[in-house]
Design a protein around this motif. Sequence first.
Motif, PDB file in Angstrom:
ATOM      1  N   TYR A  37       0.835  -1.197   0.000  1.00  0.00           N
ATOM      2  CA  TYR A  37       0.000   0.000   0.000  1.00  0.00           C
ATOM      3  C   TYR A  37       0.875   1.255   0.000  1.00  0.00           C
ATOM      4  O   TYR A  37       2.088   1.215   0.262  1.00  0.00           O
ATOM      5  CB  TYR A  37      -0.888   0.022   1.246  1.00  0.00           C
ATOM      6  N   ARG A  38       0.238   2.388  -0.315  1.00  0.00           N
ATOM      7  CA  ARG A  38       0.827   3.709  -0.116  1.00  0.00           C
ATOM      8  C   ARG A  38      -0.229   4.574   0.573  1.00  0.00           C
ATOM      9  O   ARG A  38      -1.430   4.356   0.397  1.00  0.00           O
ATOM     10  CB  ARG A  38       1.211   4.363  -1.446  1.00  0.00           C
ATOM     11  N   GLU A  39       0.215   5.573   1.317  1.00  0.00           N
ATOM     12  CA  GLU A  39      -0.751   6.438   1.973  1.00  0.00           C
ATOM     13  C   GLU A  39      -0.126   7.793   2.288  1.00  0.00           C
ATOM     14  O   GLU A  39       1.093   7.922   2.442  1.00  0.00           O
ATOM     15  CB  GLU A  39      -1.289   5.803   3.258  1.00  0.00           C
ATOM     16  N   CYS A  40      -0.979   8.799   2.359  1.00  0.00           N
ATOM     17  CA  CYS A  40      -0.564  10.130   2.791  1.00  0.00           C
ATOM     18  C   CYS A  40      -1.818  10.926   3.147  1.00  0.00           C
ATOM     19  O   CYS A  40      -2.930  10.586   2.732  1.00  0.00           O
ATOM     20  CB  CYS A  40       0.242  10.853   1.717  1.00  0.00           C
ATOM     21  N   SER A  41      -1.643  11.971   3.927  1.00  0.00           N
ATOM     22  CA  SER A  41      -2.734  12.880   4.270  1.00  0.00           C
ATOM     23  C   SER A  41      -2.565  14.176   3.489  1.00  0.00           C
ATOM     24  O   SER A  41      -1.447  14.567   3.138  1.00  0.00           O
ATOM     25  CB  SER A  41      -2.746  13.165   5.777  1.00  0.00           C
ATOM     26  N   VAL A  42      -3.695  14.861   3.228  1.00  0.00           N
ATOM     27  CA  VAL A  42      -3.680  16.076   2.411  1.00  0.00           C
ATOM     28  C   VAL A  42      -4.406  17.182   3.162  1.00  0.00           C
ATOM     29  O   VAL A  42      -5.636  17.313   3.071  1.00  0.00           O
ATOM     30  CB  VAL A  42      -4.317  15.840   1.030  1.00  0.00           C
ATOM     31  N   SER A  43      -3.659  17.976   3.905  1.00  0.00           N
ATOM     32  CA  SER A  43      -4.270  19.043   4.699  1.00  0.00           C
ATOM     33  C   SER A  43      -4.879  20.129   3.816  1.00  0.00           C
ATOM     34  O   SER A  43      -5.843  20.786   4.224  1.00  0.00           O
ATOM     35  CB  SER A  43      -3.240  19.655   5.647  1.00  0.00           C
ATOM     36  N   ALA A  44      -4.358  20.305   2.587  1.00  0.00           N
ATOM     37  CA  ALA A  44      -4.859  21.352   1.702  1.00  0.00           C
ATOM     38  C   ALA A  44      -6.282  21.085   1.234  1.00  0.00           C
ATOM     39  O   ALA A  44      -6.951  22.000   0.751  1.00  0.00           O
ATOM     40  CB  ALA A  44      -3.932  21.500   0.493  1.00  0.00           C
ATOM     41  N   TRP A  45      -6.764  19.853   1.367  1.00  0.00           N
ATOM     42  CA  TRP A  45      -8.118  19.525   0.924  1.00  0.00           C
ATOM     43  C   TRP A  45      -9.157  19.668   2.032  1.00  0.00           C
ATOM     44  O   TRP A  45     -10.338  19.429   1.803  1.00  0.00           O
ATOM     45  CB  TRP A  45      -8.162  18.097   0.370  1.00  0.00           C
ATOM     46  N   LEU A  46      -8.725  20.041   3.225  1.00  0.00           N
ATOM     47  CA  LEU A  46      -9.657  20.217   4.341  1.00  0.00           C
ATOM     48  C   LEU A  46      -9.913  21.705   4.552  1.00  0.00           C
ATOM     49  O   LEU A  46      -8.992  22.445   4.911  1.00  0.00           O
ATOM     50  CB  LEU A  46      -9.080  19.602   5.618  1.00  0.00           C
ATOM     51  N   PRO A  47     -11.156  22.179   4.335  1.00  0.00           N
ATOM     52  CA  PRO A  47     -11.447  23.592   4.618  1.00  0.00           C
ATOM     53  C   PRO A  47     -11.143  23.935   6.072  1.00  0.00           C
ATOM     54  O   PRO A  47     -11.403  23.141   6.977  1.00  0.00           O
ATOM     55  CB  PRO A  47     -12.951  23.699   4.329  1.00  0.00           C
ATOM     56  N   ASN A  48     -10.578  25.108   6.298  1.00  0.00           N
ATOM     57  CA  ASN A  48     -10.166  25.494   7.648  1.00  0.00           C
ATOM     58  C   ASN A  48     -11.313  25.429   8.649  1.00  0.00           C
ATOM     59  O   ASN A  48     -11.122  25.029   9.797  1.00  0.00           O
ATOM     60  CB  ASN A  48      -9.578  26.904   7.628  1.00  0.00           C
ATOM     61  N   LYS A  49     -12.513  25.808   8.218  1.00  0.00           N
ATOM     62  CA  LYS A  49     -13.645  25.842   9.142  1.00  0.00           C
ATOM     63  C   LYS A  49     -14.057  24.451   9.605  1.00  0.00           C
ATOM     64  O   LYS A  49     -14.714  24.310  10.639  1.00  0.00           O
ATOM     65  CB  LYS A  49     -14.844  26.523   8.489  1.00  0.00           C
TER      66      LYS A  49
END
Length: 223
Positions: A37-49
């Motif tokens: 598997y591969r994995e990562c998180s993407v903070s840029a896709w989460l709206p700040n609110k």
Amino acid sequence: FISESEHDLLVKNCEKKLKRLASTYEMGHFDKRIHNYRECSVSAWLPNKRGIGGHVAEAIGRPVDPDPVDLPDRRPQGKSAGWTTVGRYDGQIRHILDRVWDLFPSAYAWLPPHILDLHEDGEILPHVDNPDYSGFVVGGLCLLGPAVSTFKHVDDPDIRVDVLLEPRSLYFMTNRIRYQFTHEITTDPQQRSWQGQEVPRSRRISLMFRDAKEPVAGWKSLA
């Protein structure tokens, strides 16, 4: 849940994030539950609110920082524009994912979306989620190939439910199905069938959604 064009946009941008943050497939997970598997998180896709920071800001009466607008992460000449976390389509993707978060009360705080790329020869072994890692719900937006997820009761494995996870579909788990059943995606052909037809092994990406656990003292305690 999403259109074909939205699916293709998400796959393209998941590939870009994975290439940069997780370029090779891992054979073993730290908890030994996932292979290949591969994995990562993407903070840029989460709206700040919708994130923890936004809920902390609201709890202490401060305005929530606005989300960055869509900006190209590369200039036409190939030189960096200086925006390392904001990609050309990140804002458009946030709008797509907003439909997922809108299914839940606004009081939910969310962790950044998590990309899980499972190789066609990869598998997720039977396990029960650790309640310490996130909050009330966990879900996935299915991309690329189909898969069959098998749920078995922890006390009686003969109590079993199979779920077909088709591309562009969305699922969520909570309560008993999350903590009283194991779940798995196996390479065993006997468990990779649906309505009498074998579901061929194929690479799949799951864009995962998890809410955050609110501290006992409330979000204000994190300020």
